[in-house]
Write a protein that holds these residues in place. Structure first.
Motif, PDB file in Angstrom:
ATOM      1  N   PHE A   1     -19.047 -13.520  -2.421  1.00  0.00           N
ATOM      2  CA  PHE A   1     -19.730 -13.166  -3.661  1.00  0.00           C
ATOM      3  C   PHE A   1     -20.133 -14.431  -4.408  1.00  0.00           C
ATOM      4  O   PHE A   1     -19.460 -15.461  -4.321  1.00  0.00           O
ATOM      5  N   THR A   2     -21.240 -14.330  -5.138  1.00  0.00           N
ATOM      6  CA  THR A   2     -21.713 -15.493  -5.887  1.00  0.00           C
ATOM      7  C   THR A   2     -20.826 -15.721  -7.114  1.00  0.00           C
ATOM      8  O   THR A   2     -20.150 -14.792  -7.588  1.00  0.00           O
ATOM      9  N   PRO A   3     -20.814 -16.939  -7.645  1.00  0.00           N
ATOM     10  CA  PRO A   3     -20.055 -17.182  -8.875  1.00  0.00           C
ATOM     11  C   PRO A   3     -20.469 -16.238 -10.004  1.00  0.00           C
ATOM     12  O   PRO A   3     -19.609 -15.800 -10.787  1.00  0.00           O
ATOM     13  N   GLU A   4     -21.745 -15.916 -10.068  1.00  0.00           N
ATOM     14  CA  GLU A   4     -22.230 -15.020 -11.134  1.00  0.00           C
ATOM     15  C   GLU A   4     -21.679 -13.609 -10.943  1.00  0.00           C
ATOM     16  O   GLU A   4     -21.272 -12.957 -11.912  1.00  0.00           O
ATOM     17  N   GLN A   5     -21.666 -13.123  -9.714  1.00  0.00           N
ATOM     18  CA  GLN A   5     -21.104 -11.798  -9.449  1.00  0.00           C
ATOM     19  C   GLN A   5     -19.622 -11.747  -9.812  1.00  0.00           C
ATOM     20  O   GLN A   5     -19.147 -10.796 -10.444  1.00  0.00           O
ATOM     21  N   LYS A   6     -18.897 -12.775  -9.412  1.00  0.00           N
ATOM     22  CA  LYS A   6     -17.465 -12.817  -9.709  1.00  0.00           C
ATOM     23  C   LYS A   6     -17.220 -12.840 -11.210  1.00  0.00           C
ATOM     24  O   LYS A   6     -16.340 -12.134 -11.717  1.00  0.00           O
ATOM     25  N   LYS A   7     -17.989 -13.627 -11.919  1.00  0.00           N
ATOM     26  CA  LYS A   7     -17.772 -13.751 -13.366  1.00  0.00           C
ATOM     27  C   LYS A   7     -18.127 -12.467 -14.102  1.00  0.00           C
ATOM     28  O   LYS A   7     -17.377 -12.011 -14.981  1.00  0.00           O
TER      29      LYS A   7
ATOM     30  N   LEU B   1     -25.703  -4.055 -16.094  1.00  0.00           N
ATOM     31  CA  LEU B   1     -24.499  -4.839 -16.372  1.00  0.00           C
ATOM     32  C   LEU B   1     -24.252  -5.902 -15.301  1.00  0.00           C
ATOM     33  O   LEU B   1     -23.484  -6.845 -15.530  1.00  0.00           O
ATOM     34  N   GLY B   2     -24.852  -5.711 -14.150  1.00  0.00           N
ATOM     35  CA  GLY B   2     -24.659  -6.665 -13.068  1.00  0.00           C
ATOM     36  C   GLY B   2     -23.276  -6.588 -12.448  1.00  0.00           C
ATOM     37  O   GLY B   2     -22.729  -7.600 -12.003  1.00  0.00           O
ATOM     38  N   ILE B   3     -22.719  -5.371 -12.398  1.00  0.00           N
ATOM     39  CA  ILE B   3     -21.357  -5.208 -11.882  1.00  0.00           C
ATOM     40  C   ILE B   3     -21.333  -4.155 -10.778  1.00  0.00           C
ATOM     41  O   ILE B   3     -22.231  -3.323 -10.665  1.00  0.00           O
ATOM     42  N   PHE B   4     -20.273  -4.203  -9.976  1.00  0.00           N
ATOM     43  CA  PHE B   4     -19.971  -3.133  -9.044  1.00  0.00           C
ATOM     44  C   PHE B   4     -19.177  -2.088  -9.832  1.00  0.00           C
ATOM     45  O   PHE B   4     -18.200  -2.426 -10.511  1.00  0.00           O
TER      46      PHE B   4
END
Length: 758
Positions: A607-613, A549-552
């Motif tokens: 955090f990168t824009p991708e991580q934040k999104k 999912l690419g999430i924490f």
């Protein structure tokens, strides 16, 4: 959504007296001056549903919490703010009948909170037979003389006949908290003094078995009026009264003024000193007229607004919302007293016990950094330092080293009685550490972090190092049995936010230890073995993450829940905390407030824009925003992600949370500590304000619903005005030395008394 107050830029006004919404009106017309405050309850007796409340900063009572399921480590008492002596009481009789708006039919009602000048007025016309009298009440709590409450009543006879008027003014210590057990009273009267046009009362909080201080409070009232003083008997032995009577001639008006001096044993430690102080302050103010007292009060409020007002054009509701929140914040706290802090309800209600929570460090401090002198924010940091002994006590009760700052407190000792909050929501230790960093980063002032702050950081780090455990299976450090910011997830393992903040605190403390003086290092006495352990925890802290999912991941097991968006909850079941059982809420994946996203907000540039999104898109649809602290973080992150619609939606929620009673709970009191969120949503959100390596940056956008917004920001000795409209962005340095700031990634030079427009 029905609004019970009209939408005006500087006033909270209603012309509709709806008895069913009396408590809501009381909450939203609360007043305060940092020293004391009160709900907008009526001066006169009201026989209908009401929640009278007057509260004094730092005056509280330890309520017994030991119950059948008491366990080792539980706090001994639950600290609670207590309803103070009612010193604003004024009852009015017209031709022998006392006014009671729960029963009387009235016309021309107006309730008006003037936020610009911090004064509450109420007026109405009473018509009974030949009686037709306009009654107008005014009150303010002076910020020029913190111990002073001022009231004025004006009676105007519109009828054709004279009216007999009787006024009974009182100081009443026979008060209770609504949440008290069996009508329990907290005040014992020590002395009373009743003169012809004045009176005083001194009372002390009743004894308690826990050894916490008892508080003594004195109130002294004086009156000015053309009415004749008349002997009046108290209704009971906890009251002092003054009576006045006269004839209100047809077509005429009469003024009645009441001034009360309120002092406490927090400042005057003996009963004699307290009485002397009341007399001295009364003498100081006695020669001043009502207008002179009000002008001194108004002038200070004008200075506050000059520094901090946020102007919005094109959306009056948005304008009213931000000013209401600024007004209530400044009414609650302006940093004059480092012994005080900010309770989630401030001076507006009993809920949450009136104590200090982690809200202060996470949400209030970043607000005050931008709108007031640094000493105000520094006092918030000192408040925690002064309570280190209590933090040691809290950790020791859990069998742990170092300092555990309390979730809820008045004196540094934990005084909350829900285990899953009190001793599992330990992320507040990280939030307090982050506040030290936030202050240092924003102001550039290292005097605190290298001295008192380094002690706080060291003791928090010792706590984290003892609280973690090492998983041999995963070769990682972990934190089990915690509750994150999302209180709809209790007793979980490895809450990402808590683990992240623990790791960050240890790393930051190690950095600070490299900078402290030799003398301070000797005081801290951190061994090399400790440093090595802290670094190992930093290097090997477990942070749950899902690569697919690419999430924490909020905590271990979260993704095993039934993941459904809030949009699938039937509308008639929202808010869920008022419709679902606690069991159902805990088993759901619904999030009360930002949790993972809280950590991303704290370190938004890390955090990168991708991580934040990815994290925002996953967690926001699961969030019910049933914490008042939630919407502002989402507004800021949505702005950062250029999601204007969501950012504006969340701003509207945070700015008008109480004015529009979003969560159907404002009648209990206002959500004071979350009111900073509307300012943060504009400044950090819409204007994109960041501090990077000591340099201020902006990347503003203008919401489509607005024509313009403008705010002022204090930063390192400068006062900067930022304006954003349809033509672009303007920056002006109003005070201070020249400054280079970033605007949309490019350097801009600001020089005093000149503007830059982009």
């Amino acid at each position: 959504m029905k609004r019970i107050f009209e939408v005006q830029p500087w006033n909270v006004v209603s012309h509709d007296f709806n008895r069913a919404e009396k408590r809501l009106q009381e909450s939203m017309t609360s007043l305060g001056n940092g020293y004391m405050g009160m709900r907008g309850f009526f001066e006169e007796n009201y026989s209908g549903d009401t929640l009278p409340g007057i509260y004094l900063g730092g005056v509280w009572f330890p309520d017994r919490t030991r119950v059948g399921w008491w366990k080792i480590g539980y706090p001994e008492y639950f600290g609670k703010v207590i309803n103070a002596i009612n010193f604003i009481k004024i009852n009015i009789a017209l031709n022998g009948e006392f006014i009671d708006l729960a029963k009387d039919e009235i016309t021309g009602f107006e309730l008006n909170l003037d936020m610009k000048n911090a004064r509450l007025t109420r007026s109405f016309t009473v018509e009974k037979g030949t009686v037709k009298v306009v009654v107008t009440f005014e009150r303010f709590l002076s910020v020029a003389q913190k111990e002073l409450s001022v009231q004025r009543v004006r009676l105007k006879n519109l009828g054709s006949d004279d009216v007999d008027v009787k006024i009974i003014s009182a100081i009443d210590a026979d008060v209770k908290n609504e949440d008290a057990n069996y009508g329990e009273r907290f005040w014992e009267v020590l002395q009373t003094d009743q003169k012809e046009q004045s009176g005083s009362l001194v009372a002390i909080t009743k004894a308690n078995p826990f050894g916490t201080p008892r508080f003594t409070v004195g109130a002294e009232m004086h009156h000015r009026t053309a009415l004749q003083a008349k002997v009046a008997a108290p209704a009971h032995d906890k009251e002092v009264v003054n009576g006045f009577s006269g004839k209100l001639v047809a077509g005429s008006e009469i003024d009645f003024e009441k001034r009360v001096i309120v002092v406490t044993s927090r400042d005057y430690h003996t009963q004699n000193n307290l009485v002397s102080a009341m007399n001295a302050i009364s003498e100081k103010t006695d020669n001043l007229s009502y207008d002179e007292l009000f002008d001194a009060h108004r002038a200070i409020w004008a200075e506050r607004w000059e520094k901090s007002d946020v102007k919005i054009e094109g959306d009056v509701a948005a304008q009213q919302g931000i000013r209401f929140n600024l007004f209530q914040m400044f009414s609650t706290y302006y940093g004059e007293d480092a012994r005080l802090n900010i309770g989630p309800k401030g001076f507006t209600g009993e809920k949450y016990g009136g104590a200090t929570y982690w809200d202060t460090e996470a949400f209030v401090l970043p607000f005050y950094l931008g709108v007031a002198e640094p000493k105000i924010s520094k006092n918030l940091l000192k408040y925690r330092y002064q309570q280190l002994d209590g933090a040691y006590h809290n950790a020791k009760k859990q069998g742990l080293k170092g300092a555990l700052f309390p979730m809820v407190t008045f004196d540094g000792i934990e005084s909350h009685n829900e285990w899953e909050i009190t001793f599992e929501e330990i992320h507040r230790n990280g939030d307090i550490a982050f506040a030290i960093y936030n202050y240092t980063r924003y102001t550039g002032d290292k005097s605190y972090v290298l001295n008192e702050g380094s002690k706080v950081l060291t003791e928090i780090s010792r706590f984290w190092a003892d609280r973690v455990h090492f998983s041999k299976r995963k070769q990682k450090y972990m934190l089990h049995g915690v509750t994150g910011p999302d209180e709809y997830e209790n007793n979980v393992d490895n809450n990402w936010y808590t683990n992240y903040m623990a790791r960050w605190t240890l790393a930051y403390t190690l950095q600070v230890l490299e900078e402290v003086s030799q003398e301070q290092a000797a005081v801290l006495n951190v061994t090399e073995e400790e440093k090595q352990l802290w670094q190992d925890i930093v290097d090997r802290m477990y942070l749950p993450e899902d690569e697919e999912l690419g999430i924490f991941v909020q905590h271990d097991g979260f993704l095993d829940k039934d993941i459904k968006p809030v949009s699938e909850i039937p509308a008639d079941e929202l808010p869920i905390n008022q419709h679902w059982s606690w069991d159902k809420i805990l088993r759901s994946a619904y999030i009360k407030q930002a949790d993972v996203l809280q950590g991303i907000w704290n370190f938004i540039d890390e955090f990168t824009p991708e991580q934040k999104k990815r994290n925002f898109d996953f967690y926001e649809p699961l969030t019910v925003h049933e914490s008042s602290l939630s919407a502002s973080i989402h507004a800021i992150l949505a702005s950062d992600l250029h999601d204007e619609n969501k950012a504006v939606e969340m701003y509207e929620r945070t700015s008008r949370l109480d004015l529009d009673n979003y969560n159907n709970d404002t009648e209990d009191g206002l959500h004071i500590t979350s009111m900073t969120g509307s300012w943060l949503a504009i400044v950090q959100g819409f204007a994109g304000m960041r501090v990077r390596d000591g340099k201020l940056h902006f990347a503003p956008f203008l919401p489509k619903k607005w024509d313009k917004y403008q705010f002022r920001l204090l930063f390192r000795g400068r006062l900067i005005e930022v304006g954003v409209d349809t033509n672009g962005v303007s920056l002006e340095l109003l005070e201070g030395e020249p400054l280079t700031v970033g605007l949309y990634g490019k350097d801009v030079e600001l020089v005093a008394q000149s503007s830059v427009f982009v």
